[in-house]
Design a protein around this motif. Structure first.
Motif, PDB file in Angstrom:
ATOM      1  N   GLY A 111      81.991 -45.877   9.269  1.00  0.00           N
ATOM      2  CA  GLY A 111      81.991 -47.336   9.340  1.00  0.00           C
ATOM      3  C   GLY A 111      83.335 -47.972   9.063  1.00  0.00           C
ATOM      4  O   GLY A 111      83.406 -49.080   8.523  1.00  0.00           O
ATOM      5  N   ILE A 112      84.435 -47.304   9.459  1.00  0.00           N
ATOM      6  CA  ILE A 112      85.758 -47.834   9.116  1.00  0.00           C
ATOM      7  C   ILE A 112      86.478 -48.460  10.308  1.00  0.00           C
ATOM      8  O   ILE A 112      87.666 -48.771  10.213  1.00  0.00           O
ATOM      9  N   GLY A 166      79.859 -54.847  11.463  1.00  0.00           N
ATOM     10  CA  GLY A 166      79.317 -53.818  10.585  1.00  0.00           C
ATOM     11  C   GLY A 166      78.168 -53.093  11.265  1.00  0.00           C
ATOM     12  O   GLY A 166      78.289 -52.608  12.388  1.00  0.00           O
ATOM     13  N   THR A 167      77.038 -53.043  10.594  1.00  0.00           N
ATOM     14  CA  THR A 167      75.860 -52.360  11.143  1.00  0.00           C
ATOM     15  C   THR A 167      74.976 -53.298  11.960  1.00  0.00           C
ATOM     16  O   THR A 167      73.916 -52.891  12.426  1.00  0.00           O
ATOM     17  N   LYS A 168      75.406 -54.544  12.153  1.00  0.00           N
ATOM     18  CA  LYS A 168      74.595 -55.537  12.871  1.00  0.00           C
ATOM     19  C   LYS A 168      75.127 -55.725  14.296  1.00  0.00           C
ATOM     20  O   LYS A 168      76.332 -55.855  14.504  1.00  0.00           O
ATOM     21  N   LYS A 186      60.942 -54.061  15.500  1.00  0.00           N
ATOM     22  CA  LYS A 186      61.273 -54.382  14.116  1.00  0.00           C
ATOM     23  C   LYS A 186      62.775 -54.550  13.903  1.00  0.00           C
ATOM     24  O   LYS A 186      63.241 -54.646  12.762  1.00  0.00           O
ATOM     25  N   GLY A 187      63.531 -54.583  15.006  1.00  0.00           N
ATOM     26  CA  GLY A 187      64.951 -54.892  14.901  1.00  0.00           C
ATOM     27  C   GLY A 187      65.845 -53.730  14.532  1.00  0.00           C
ATOM     28  O   GLY A 187      66.908 -53.934  13.932  1.00  0.00           O
ATOM     29  N   VAL A 188      65.447 -52.497  14.907  1.00  0.00           N
ATOM     30  CA  VAL A 188      66.280 -51.323  14.643  1.00  0.00           C
ATOM     31  C   VAL A 188      66.653 -50.677  15.964  1.00  0.00           C
ATOM     32  O   VAL A 188      65.782 -50.329  16.766  1.00  0.00           O
ATOM     33  N   PHE A 189      67.946 -50.506  16.191  1.00  0.00           N
ATOM     34  CA  PHE A 189      68.463 -49.968  17.454  1.00  0.00           C
ATOM     35  C   PHE A 189      68.628 -48.460  17.343  1.00  0.00           C
ATOM     36  O   PHE A 189      69.370 -47.954  16.496  1.00  0.00           O
ATOM     37  N   THR A 190      67.938 -47.712  18.225  1.00  0.00           N
ATOM     38  CA  THR A 190      68.068 -46.262  18.308  1.00  0.00           C
ATOM     39  C   THR A 190      68.146 -45.883  19.786  1.00  0.00           C
ATOM     40  O   THR A 190      68.117 -46.768  20.654  1.00  0.00           O
ATOM     41  N   HIS A 241      75.877 -48.519   5.876  1.00  0.00           N
ATOM     42  CA  HIS A 241      74.528 -49.067   5.712  1.00  0.00           C
ATOM     43  C   HIS A 241      74.320 -49.505   4.255  1.00  0.00           C
ATOM     44  O   HIS A 241      74.659 -48.782   3.322  1.00  0.00           O
ATOM     45  N   THR A 242      73.745 -50.684   4.085  1.00  0.00           N
ATOM     46  CA  THR A 242      73.597 -51.310   2.773  1.00  0.00           C
ATOM     47  C   THR A 242      72.161 -51.192   2.261  1.00  0.00           C
ATOM     48  O   THR A 242      71.263 -50.726   2.969  1.00  0.00           O
TER      49      THR A 242
END
Length: 399
Positions: A62-63, A42-44, A353-357, A380-381
């Motif tokens: 996200g499919i 997913g998003t992880k 902070k654990g966000v990938f950009t 994204h949830t």
């Protein structure tokens, strides 16, 4: 002889250029690009021992893990094997190539389509397939690198117009010979800026000055229009855009590219574009996954709806923090920091902070527009948004 050459300490000018390149040194020092992910769900994503939330992927819907997409890919592998091992001009096409092209053409509202093994190739061929020496190409100065490569290979004359500025485009056309062939190249959605093309004005100009109109809609398909049919559909102008090119690797849960237009134009492309003639054909899995994605877009509209709900939620977070998003109108959302150093530290704080950009700096963007590029997804949830808000609040406070 070859062995002794490898053992020698001799340096060519190219060796020196490689070792002295400042951008390569910067990348190696700060490890900004080409991260290797050990897993994704997913998003992880996971990189080494660090778990991160993906916030720069172009997989807008996200499919790619949708059961229908996975099942279609497996069935194609069982039936056809892993690939066709060559170009269609040499090895022949396969039934799944034709099926995908017919589905894509119908989905986009065009008569015909040609698919290739990469979106980059398709965008290059959308220029080289129709332009030649002596023609005039008028191109938005912020166009994707693939289109610029196509322009160089076409050997046509080129005129840049100011980004998304129909008035400047018109002023350039006023100065050109009305009897010469002219092609206008734009993007439907500009991937770095998140801007939507001013297509109604551009179409009017193309009609007035008798220009062939090519649009790269890699970031518009699956995002804009009815059921994600793209930018031309969004404006109800599909019949007025001569060529729509794009990628299968964004919203369509696959890899590869396409060029769509009327039947005569696509047949012309197949005999005039080297990228089309000499490139290896798309694989069975690629084709099957893309067709399954089109099925999902046509029958499950909630994916596009959720994408826009998430996009509005994300932009509200950024607006509250007073971050510069370059007036992005779409899920592709830049955070403009202005300098390479500010962009690096903002990216670094999000990483902490654990966000990938990802970072984009000049010359990839105009000087003074160095940025961190982000992209929101339908997948994204609520928990993801909590993490996003915390990370961006932290990064903004450090500025």
């Amino acid at each position: 002889m070859i062995r002794s050459l490898f053992k020698s300490k001799k340096k060519t000018k190219i060796h020196e250029r490689i070792q002295d390149d400042s951008y390569t040194k910067l990348r190696k020092k700060y490890d900004l690009y080409y991260h290797i992910m050990d897993s994704q769900k997913g998003t992880k994503v996971s990189i080494g021992e660090k778990d991160l939330l993906m916030l720069s992927s172009n997989e807008y819907l996200g499919i790619s893990e949708h059961p229908k997409v996975i099942e279609a890919g497996k069935k194609a592998l069982d039936k056809w094997g892993s690939g066709t091992m060559g170009a269609r001009s040499a090895n022949g096409g396969r039934r799944f190539h034709i099926e995908l092209e017919e589905r894509l053409a119908a989905f986009l509202g065009k008569e015909a389509c040609h698919v290739s093994s990469a979106g980059y190739l398709s965008c290059v061929s959308s220029i080289t397939g129709f332009s030649q020496r002596g023609d005039n190409i008028l191109v938005d100065k912020n166009m994707h690198s693939s289109v610029w490569d196509g322009i160089r290979l076409s050997m046509a004359n080129v005129e840049r117009f100011a980004h998304n500025n129909p008035d400047h485009l018109r002023s350039i056309l006023d100065q050109l010979d009305p009897h010469e062939a002219k092609l206008i190249a734009v993007e439907g959605v500009y991937s770095m800026e998140g801007h939507i093309a001013k297509l109604p004005e551009i179409v009017d100009i193309a009609k007035q000055y008798n220009c062939f109109l090519v649009m790269d809609d890699a970031h518009g398909v699956g995002v804009l229009g009815k059921n994600g049919r793209g930018t031309a559909n969004h404006f109800n102008l599909t019949e007025h855009v001569d060529i729509i090119s794009g990628s299968l690797s964004k919203a369509l849960a696959s890899t590869g590219g396409f060029v769509a237009g009327n039947a005569d134009a696509i047949e012309y492309l197949r005999t005039h574009s080297k990228q089309t003639i000499f490139s290896a054909a798309i694989s069975p899995c690629q084709a099957a996954c893309a067709m399954a994605a089109i099925d999902i877009l046509e029958t499950e509209p909630e994916w596009v709806e959720r994408l826009w709900v998430n996009t509005r939620r994300y932009k509200n977070i950024l607006d509250k923090l007073e971050l510069d998003t370059w007036e992005s109108e779409t899920p592709a959302t830049p955070i403009v920091l202005g300098t390479r150093e500010r962009a690096y530290y903002f990216w670094k704080h999000l990483w902490e902070k654990g966000v990938f950009t990802i970072i984009s700096t000049a010359p990839g963007v105009p000087p003074g527009k160095d940025l961190v590029r982000t992209a929101i997804s339908a997948s994204h949830t609520d928990k993801d948004f909590e993490r996003i808000e915390e990370a961006f609040t932290y990064a903004a406070s450090k500025l």
